[in-house]
Design an enzyme around this catalytic site. Structure first.
Site, mmCIF file in Angstrom:
data_model
loop_
_atom_site.group_PDB
_atom_site.id
_atom_site.type_symbol
_atom_site.label_atom_id
_atom_site.label_comp_id
_atom_site.label_asym_id
_atom_site.label_seq_id
_atom_site.Cartn_x
_atom_site.Cartn_y
_atom_site.Cartn_z
ATOM 1 N N ASP A 126 21.417 -44.555 9.659
ATOM 2 C CA ASP A 126 22.754 -44.970 9.819
ATOM 3 C C ASP A 126 23.222 -44.609 11.365
ATOM 4 O O ASP A 126 23.134 -43.818 12.061
ATOM 5 C CB ASP A 126 23.353 -44.292 8.675
ATOM 6 N N THR A 135 26.682 -44.528 12.299
ATOM 7 C CA THR A 135 28.018 -43.420 12.441
ATOM 8 C C THR A 135 27.243 -41.899 12.064
ATOM 9 O O THR A 135 26.749 -41.756 10.935
ATOM 10 C CB THR A 135 29.094 -43.779 11.670
ATOM 11 N N ASP A 141 25.127 -39.535 6.789
ATOM 12 C CA ASP A 141 25.890 -38.423 6.429
ATOM 13 C C ASP A 141 26.885 -38.953 5.680
ATOM 14 O O ASP A 141 27.917 -38.096 5.217
ATOM 15 C CB ASP A 141 26.665 -38.056 7.943
#
Length: 798
Positions: free
Chosen positions: A316, A318, A554
């Site tokens: 991912d 970000t 996250d």
């Protein structure tokens, strides 16, 4: 700025409710009363086995039982030298217990650091408590990424959407309103609210599903499964071989009873690869300890093995490639909008969300809140929707509704603002569109007909270590795929800055069919506008091509993909839900920790595969020697002391060092085939060479001490052949590996040269002819091993 939460009417004249009208939660006396009644959330969330379970697992094993019985027999009928194998097993078991206990302490201490601390409202004050401190009727506040840790009833909801797919299988988030049920194990994807605990502890839904909310599945371990398969077949081989040996030594050969028992036990003990199971446990335990020192919480031990087999890592953007924070660099008004007015709008939008994401937090930092503006309804951001919104009373009697989100989602194709957005995305900037809506937020399509008023340009902070980490994966032939909810062009530009080359693809154009999606994933590297459901589908598509996939993330939008991946890796600062489903949590939030985690997995698996061959060569030659002795109806050539010495010098000590050595080779499948294709020919050559020397010695020696001389000659051949197996296993050579092999040879020479050690191990080479014959047979066997090793590698590739 004051707020009216979800469920309020769009009435600008309506005053905001006082915070005092919110439920205050339990008071101290009420909490104490429930604790006294035992109405607490006492479900034990353990990161590892208890001490009692560790001791039982290491002591009460099938092979320890076999060895233990044989050891007790030898203590009764033979000198202490022939009982050494029992003390070795005791030491091995103690090492296994100590190492696993150390690993447990490491896991438990890290688990405390990474443990979720829900927010509970008590006496009107929101406080964070440990999960086990929640009591019945507690009012628990939740927001995006939070996991419901107990069952309850929704008491407050502000656009609250909860994902229950990990419990029910339903993919779509469920909108929750006051009075609705909240199941433990579900997690918030949008909005915020509070729920009252109705079932805690073992009565909660997730607890009834075996703590499924925190430990959903166990990682498949090919290594453990392979070793179990090998041990099963070894057991079946041992039974007839041992029975034949007992009959031969006690009945066919009319030997002295004690000597016959000693030689029978000497034949059975080396058939047991007891050290292999121990070494596997120790290697896993030490791996956990090493990773723990790097702030990596391994929630399931076999995850170390899974990482070693990973060939594709999905990232991912970000929080992984970029840091969580962002900065607003520019506000570009559109369609003649007034910038001062737009700043008020953005300040009000920032204040309207009690749990802002990184983008909104940057806007809050850049644009101050306008006190006279009042939020009358809000639409929280969700990863599936790609935008958020709010309706305001502006203080002068005017009302307005605004949307903030992805330009390519809010705008119609061909809108002029999209061209400007594209140019900014190509520079790696993130762009949000501020649009004025003409529909209510509770409309099924609130964005339809919205008018673009401004572009908010944000700069993302690249992780300084991300480039080196991506380079490591490229060097290790691990393919990286970036799956992001952001604009594909922007994500592609960020990836390019980090050195990750490849085509950027808009995931909205990906085919829904799994095989077609897998084909697209093979050609693309960076994917933008990926929905949470798509992330999971993309992981499944990669796995359908035989890929072993690790997923890092996250955010709450990563949970489904983390659950589907072979290995889920979550950041310690990530949402509670991601940490709950991941097998590995990087508590230091450093993407740069991932290479060391992968390297540790490769070290463990590569080395266990290497040393397993050593143990199983011994098992094979022990079984074959027993069969040859039974067929030839002769005394078994060895006493237990001889094989204890050989096992220690050619297997036990070297295997311990080899199992803990550095190893960067990616783990390959078919563990059983890879080990047995070398163990069978290696054991067969060792058995044939040893038995040949023994037969030649029986014809050469005669008299009272003949059997001892024959045993010594056979021991020399078996040691030399076993040393050659060790020399092959130790390749490629480094200075310490050469030193290790050399030290084992010197140790054996000391036993032959020191009279006291000769007597202790009953080893004495008699004459010149047979010792040199033993060396010659071992040399021929070594040549045969070299040839067979190469032939097997070509004939049976894996």
């Amino acid at each position: 700025m004051s707020h009216i939460r979800a469920g309020a009417e769009l009435d600008p004249a309506r005053p905001a409710p006082s915070p005092r009208t919110r439920p205050a939660g339990l008071g101290p006396a009420e909490v104490a009363e429930r604790v006294a009644r035992g109405q607490v959330n006492d479900v034990p969330v353990r990161s590892s086995r208890s001490l009692g379970e560790i001791v039982r697992a290491n002591v009460l094993t099938r092979f320890n039982a076999i060895i233990g019985v044989l050891w007790l027999i030898m203590l009764c009928v033979a000198p202490i030298q022939d009982s050494l194998f029992g003390f070795v097993i005791l030491a091995n078991t103690a090492i296994g217990i100590v190492q696993e206990w150390r690993a447990k302490q490491t896991l438990d201490s890290l688990a405390v650091i990474g443990e979720a601390r829900p927010t509970v409202r008590r006496d009107g004050v929101a406080v964070q408590v440990a999960t086990h401190e929640i009591v019945l009727d507690d009012l628990i506040e939740i927001g995006p990424g939070d996991k419901a840790v107990v069952d309850g009833v929704c008491a407050e909801a502000d656009g609250l959407e909860i994902d229950e797919s990990l419990l029910t299988g339903e993919a779509d988030p469920v909108v929750k309103r006051p009075g609705d049920q909240v199941m433990s194990g579900s997690f918030v994807v949008a909005g915020s609210g509070a729920f009252q605990a109705t079932r805690v502890g073992r009565e909660a839904y997730a607890a009834q599903l075996a703590e499924e909310a925190s430990r959903f599945t166990l990682v498949h371990s090919e290594l453990r499964g392979g070793i179990s398969t090998i041990l099963k077949y070894v057991t079946w081989m041992m039974v007839p071989a041992a029975a034949g040996l007992v009959v031969t030594q006690l009945v066919v050969k009319d030997n002295d009873l004690k000597d016959a028992v000693a030689r029978t036990v000497g034949g059975i003990v080396p058939m047991v690869p007891e050290g292999l199971v121990l070494l596997t446990s120790v290697a896993f335990a030490i791996g956990v300890i090493r990773l723990g020192r790097r702030q990596c919480l391994v929630q399931e031990l076999p995850a170390i093995e899974g990482l070693a087999r990973v060939d594709t890592v999905c990232l991912d953007k970000t929080g992984t490639l970029t840091e969580g924070g962002m900065d607003v660099t520019e506000l570009r008004p559109l369609n003649g909008a007034d910038e001062t007015y737009l700043r008020k709008v953005l300040g009000a939008l920032g204040e309207s969300d009690p749990r802002p994401n990184a983008s909104l937090q940057a806007i809050i930092d850049a644009f101050p809140d306008s006190e006279e503006w009042r939020c009358v309804e809000s639409l929280p951001f969700s990863s599936a929707r790609k935008y958020s919104g709010a309706a305001f009373s502006e203080g002068d009697g005017e009302t307005s509704t605004w949307l903030l989100g992805a330009p390519d989602v809010l705008l119609a194709p061909g809108d002029p603002a999209l061209a400007e957005t594209g140019r900014l995305n190509e520079r790696g900037l993130r762009v949000l569109l501020l649009a004025r809506a003409h529909r209510d937020l509770d409309d099924p399509e609130p964005a339809r007909g919205a008018r673009a008023t401004a572009l908010v340009v944000l700069e993302q902070r690249l992780r300084p270590d991300a480039s080196d980490t991506l380079r490591y994966f490229a060097e290790q032939n691990v393919r990286a795929k970036v799956l992001s909810g952001d604009n594909a062009v922007s994500v592609g530009a960020v990836a390019a800055k980090l050195g990750l080359e490849g085509t950027a693809v808009d995931a909205r154009r990906l085919p829904a069919d799994l095989p077609a999606m897998a084909e697209a994933l093979d050609t693309g590297t960076v994917f933008g506008r990926v929905t949470p459901q798509q992330k999971r589908d993309m992981v499944d598509a990669l796995q359908s091509r035989g890929r072993t996939v690790a997923m890092t993330g996250d955010g709450v939008n990563d949970v489904l993909a983390l659950k589907s991946a072979d290995i889920g890796v979550a950041m310690g600062s990530g949402s509670e839900a991601t940490r709950a489903v991941a097998q590995i949590v990087l508590l230091d939030n450093s993407f740069a920790s991932l290479p060391s985690v992968v390297a540790e997995g490769r070290r463990v698996i590569g080395n266990i595969t290497r040393v397993a061959t050593l143990f199983l060569v011994k098992t094979v030659y022990s079984v074959l020697l027993a069969v040859l002795v039974v067929c030839a109806r002769v005394e078994y050539p060895f006493l237990p002391r001889h094989l204890t010495l050989l096992s220690t010098l050619t297997i036990g000590v070297p295997a311990f060092f080899l199992a803990l050595a550095p190893n960067t080779e990616r783990a390959r499948p078919h563990f059983v085939r890879r080990v047995m294709r070398y163990a069978v020919p290696g054991g067969a050559v060792a058995a044939a060479a040893t038995f040949l020397t023994y037969v030649l010695a029986r014809h050469h020696y005669s008299g009272p001490g003949a059997l001892d001389a024959e045993t010594s000659a056979a021991t020399l051949t078996l040691f030399l052949v076993s040393m050659w197996v060790l020399a092959i296993i130790a390749r490629p050579y480094t200075w310490w590996r050469v030193t290790l092999v050399g030290a084992m040879g010197v140790a054996f020479l000391l036993v032959l040269a020191v009279p006291a050690l000769q007597d202790f191990f009953a080893l004495e080479l008699v004459g010149v002819t047979m010792p040199w014959t033993a060396v010659g047979v071992a040399a021929v066997a070594a040549g045969a091993l070299e040839y067979l090793w190469r032939w097997v590698g070509r004939r049976f590739p894996v």
